[in-house]
Design an enzyme around this catalytic site. Sequence first.
Site, PDB file in Angstrom:
ATOM      1  N   HIS B  66     -15.822  63.122   2.361  1.00 10.49           N
ATOM      2  CA  HIS B  66     -15.368  64.002   3.444  1.00 10.49           C
ATOM      3  C   HIS B  66     -14.801  63.196   4.614  1.00 10.49           C
ATOM      4  O   HIS B  66     -15.482  62.917   5.592  1.00 10.49           O
ATOM      5  CB  HIS B  66     -16.557  64.843   3.910  1.00 10.49           C
ATOM      6  CG  HIS B  66     -16.169  66.069   4.665  1.00 10.49           C
ATOM      7  ND1 HIS B  66     -16.834  67.258   4.541  1.00 10.49           N
ATOM      8  CD2 HIS B  66     -15.173  66.292   5.553  1.00 10.49           C
ATOM      9  CE1 HIS B  66     -16.261  68.156   5.328  1.00 10.49           C
ATOM     10  NE2 HIS B  66     -15.260  67.593   5.961  1.00 10.49           N
ATOM     11  N   HIS B  68     -11.493  62.774   7.298  1.00 16.49           N
ATOM     12  CA  HIS B  68     -10.231  63.285   7.849  1.00 16.49           C
ATOM     13  C   HIS B  68      -9.390  62.088   8.281  1.00 16.49           C
ATOM     14  O   HIS B  68      -9.742  61.394   9.231  1.00 16.49           O
ATOM     15  CB  HIS B  68     -10.500  64.210   9.032  1.00 16.49           C
ATOM     16  CG  HIS B  68     -11.257  65.457   8.660  1.00 16.49           C
ATOM     17  ND1 HIS B  68     -10.622  66.570   8.135  1.00 16.49           N
ATOM     18  CD2 HIS B  68     -12.576  65.747   8.692  1.00 16.49           C
ATOM     19  CE1 HIS B  68     -11.543  67.505   7.876  1.00 16.49           C
ATOM     20  NE2 HIS B  68     -12.725  67.024   8.203  1.00 16.49           N
ATOM     21  N   ARG B  70      -6.109  62.406   8.966  1.00 12.43           N
ATOM     22  CA  ARG B  70      -5.177  62.952   9.969  1.00 12.43           C
ATOM     23  C   ARG B  70      -3.690  62.733   9.680  1.00 12.43           C
ATOM     24  O   ARG B  70      -2.853  63.143  10.474  1.00 12.43           O
ATOM     25  CB  ARG B  70      -5.466  62.400  11.366  1.00 12.43           C
ATOM     26  CG  ARG B  70      -6.868  62.694  11.874  1.00 12.43           C
ATOM     27  CD  ARG B  70      -7.055  64.156  12.178  1.00 12.43           C
ATOM     28  NE  ARG B  70      -8.331  64.431  12.802  1.00 12.43           N
ATOM     29  CZ  ARG B  70      -9.138  65.430  12.448  1.00 12.43           C
ATOM     30  NH1 ARG B  70      -8.788  66.248  11.459  1.00 12.43           N
ATOM     31  NH2 ARG B  70     -10.278  65.635  13.064  1.00 12.43           N
ATOM     32  N   ASN B 100      -6.689  69.095   5.698  1.00  9.05           N
ATOM     33  CA  ASN B 100      -6.268  69.846   6.897  1.00  9.05           C
ATOM     34  C   ASN B 100      -5.369  68.996   7.785  1.00  9.05           C
ATOM     35  O   ASN B 100      -5.596  68.835   8.975  1.00  9.05           O
ATOM     36  CB  ASN B 100      -7.481  70.360   7.682  1.00  9.05           C
ATOM     37  CG  ASN B 100      -8.365  69.251   8.218  1.00  9.05           C
ATOM     38  OD1 ASN B 100      -8.384  68.151   7.669  1.00  9.05           O
ATOM     39  ND2 ASN B 100      -9.084  69.526   9.291  1.00  9.05           N
ATOM     40  N   ASP B 157     -11.299  73.038   4.237  1.00  5.81           N
ATOM     41  CA  ASP B 157     -12.194  72.474   5.268  1.00  5.81           C
ATOM     42  C   ASP B 157     -11.605  72.488   6.679  1.00  5.81           C
ATOM     43  O   ASP B 157     -10.433  72.204   6.893  1.00  5.81           O
ATOM     44  CB  ASP B 157     -12.603  71.040   4.942  1.00  5.81           C
ATOM     45  CG  ASP B 157     -13.589  70.526   5.979  1.00  5.81           C
ATOM     46  OD1 ASP B 157     -14.629  71.149   6.145  1.00  5.81           O
ATOM     47  OD2 ASP B 157     -13.283  69.527   6.640  1.00  5.81           O
ATOM     48  N   HIS B 237     -21.099  69.693   4.324  1.00  4.15           N
ATOM     49  CA  HIS B 237     -21.911  69.526   5.543  1.00  4.15           C
ATOM     50  C   HIS B 237     -22.892  70.662   5.870  1.00  4.15           C
ATOM     51  O   HIS B 237     -22.747  71.328   6.886  1.00  4.15           O
ATOM     52  CB  HIS B 237     -21.026  69.237   6.758  1.00  4.15           C
ATOM     53  CG  HIS B 237     -19.793  70.096   6.897  1.00  4.15           C
ATOM     54  ND1 HIS B 237     -19.801  71.452   6.724  1.00  4.15           N
ATOM     55  CD2 HIS B 237     -18.516  69.762   7.209  1.00  4.15           C
ATOM     56  CE1 HIS B 237     -18.589  71.921   6.925  1.00  4.15           C
ATOM     57  NE2 HIS B 237     -17.795  70.933   7.209  1.00  4.15           N
ATOM     58  N   ASP B 310     -17.785  63.449   7.210  1.00  2.00           N
ATOM     59  CA  ASP B 310     -16.960  64.375   7.996  1.00  2.00           C
ATOM     60  C   ASP B 310     -16.325  63.620   9.176  1.00  2.00           C
ATOM     61  O   ASP B 310     -16.221  64.150  10.289  1.00  2.00           O
ATOM     62  CB  ASP B 310     -17.749  65.590   8.477  1.00  2.00           C
ATOM     63  CG  ASP B 310     -16.828  66.704   8.976  1.00  2.00           C
ATOM     64  OD1 ASP B 310     -15.589  66.550   8.891  1.00  2.00           O
ATOM     65  OD2 ASP B 310     -17.340  67.727   9.448  1.00  2.00           O
TER      66      ASP B 310
END
Lengths: 345, 455
Positions: B66, B68, B70, B100, B157, B237, B310
């Site tokens: 998990h 990110h 970006r 995302n 997510d 999470h 996360d």
Amino acid sequence: MSRAGLLSVEDLGRQGIVEILHLADSFAEVSERAIPKVPALRGKTVATVFFESSTRTRLSFEAAAKRLSADTMTFTAATSSVTKGESLRDTVETIDALGVDVMVVRHGSSGAPAQVAGWVDACVVNAGDGQHEHPTQALLDCFTLREAMARRAGADPVDDLAGVRIAIVGDVRHSRVARSCVLAFRALGARVVLVGPPTLLPPTTEGWGVEVAHDLDAALDEVDVCYLLRLQSERLREALLPSLGEYSERYGLTRERARRLDPDLVVMHPGPMIRGVEIAAEIASSPRSLVTRQVHNGVAVRMAVLFRLLAGDLPAPFPGMSGGMSVGAEVVEAAVPVAGGARRG
Amino acid sequence: MAERGRRHRLLLRGGSVVAPDGEQRADVLVEGGTIVAVGPGIDVPPGTEVLDASGCVTGPGLVDLHTHLRQPGREDAETVETGARAAALGGYTAVVAMPNTDPATDSAAAVRAVLALARVACVEVAVAGAITVGRAGERLVPFAEMAELGVRLFTDDGRGVQHAGLMRRALEYARPLGVVLAEHCEDEELAGGGSMHEGAWSSRLGIPGQPSIAEEAMVERDLGLVRLTGTRMHFLHLSSARSVALVKAARAEGLPVTAEATPHHLSLTDAEVAGYDPVFKVNPPLRTAADVLAVRAGVLDGTIDAVATDHAPHPPESKEEPFDMAPPGMTGLETAFAVAYGALCLDAATGAPPWLTAPGAAPRRASVAELFGALSVVPARIAGLDVASGHGGPIRPGARAQLCVVDLAARWTVDPATSASRSRNTPFAGRELVGRVRHTIVGGEAVVVDGKAVR
């Protein structure tokens, strides 16, 4: 990091609240004079930095600063670079760089003044942040209640509100005034009951030291003070209430309800009032209403807050305080903590 | 990835190797990307790169389910390259990049674009896909086309799939593809736009909260959909005690579900929000001490399979907004191992940092092997990175060298300024941690040596 300001009633504790009430007594006297001004904060600059609209709080702080001879600066989000996308941090750092001693901050977000205090050198006073706190409102409410209770007892004001029973009625969940008032009233020994429908009360009041009730009539039989909160119409859009009519009927201080009240019960409201919703028009202007006293006392209480924050900076006695400025000198005595309390004598 | 010659030799000397029955003293010799020998006192020919592992344990490289990264879209917060470097410093050899981004990873073209960026990364970057186009919760992404490019995990997510009917279709459609649908459980209606956990702290602070039920209601709904469709699902999470209990019951029932928890939900409570620092704003929100203990217990009893970061970088200016306006998310790649080690393996008696010790200690402590299980072995399996590229161990001759070497005795204080991430939003700034990554070996190449990124 700024010097200690006033972000929450918790910053003061009972002793701090009492000190401010005493200081405010002296400043209330100043306000009665032909020229209601003392040079206590000459050379100091107080900036009101309001990211949210306000009538009484801003004017009250500005009047307080002026009566203490401080210079004032005014910032309003609507006419500032905020509308061009300037961040909160950049905005307050800019104001700080102009050289201010106290920044009086109002913001629509809970905690914004605490964040500002971490970024600027000025002392920060919270003038209302989101749904968090509005400490000076609670202080002026304590001052006003203490005055009213003394008048009722036919005696001089005492230092606390011990035994006074207060109902805070309405939208407690979204109210910064209620959060500060609970802390201040409890610190001074009052008993507090929060009254409203569950949708307008906080998810939990664990640790608040208050009672919670949903029946206003029953609650009013048990209290000395009915403190009404403003009901914003957006609570209807959020489906927290079925209708304004039902709210008024169950939780408003209607004419019918007021008729049944103990004649000594006093009514308070932090303003702005929505007459006809939480309070019937004639009750707002009736002798049991303390609403205009609250506004009136706000200036002396805010003078006390500003003075107390800056008093540590001032030489005592300081220039301008001699020669016919006895009130100012007393005030300095009372406000500057002296080791061992020797000068209190 | 730059090859240092096919026969490049690397020795991890003087340490121990993680094994189920405790750590074994052993050196590890790697040649051409593959482990060729594991054992004490290995002699090596000249020309071998030797890394000091004394006082350390060598485990399988960590795998983050998990992350990110970006990119594309928010390169001011992180890029694939900088995020991968932060991962390597945290002992990770592989991360799963969340979809995302802007645009979202919701098409074969978008997957190819991220995979292309991943070529410069110093760890392996697997790509997760969105469940719905633009993560808007309306139309399904081309699951099969994206699965052919290697996408194994699909999730919207940042948001949960709000419509139960659509989630049912997604699970049904995905079943024959052998992929895993992962859910960020948050019923937006119940969450009501709240910016922290709804409870005593939100009430006191005047910050609108989101109640635990916003998470639990979606966990319960999705468990029902798994029961209906039989498709595997992974719960991202988990943060509330009741969510953990729901998943535990579902596993007892035999439903094909897995779950993860973050280091911050293993260690921090909603009391952190008291100072209004948006660095503590995260979704799902930090909850109560009872929830923290339940999440820890969930990892210890195997209800929660994996610890996943996360890692959600945000540039400083966005975390300098008022609390309700700031975006949710915390960085975590560089601190995950030490936070999880302190929360799961140590207690006051064994040197856990005081801020991590729970009142009323957990029933038992995890072994180091179990910790690597949750940070590496199981997540590698869930992401399909075990078979594909040898992540998640075991450490034995013939296996691909995806390794990390950790000094379990090192005490250090988190300094955001030294992070390799483009962002600084770690909630652990200034806190003391125990356990620090010394070396990270990705596909046989040392990418972190002595705590410094060399790529």
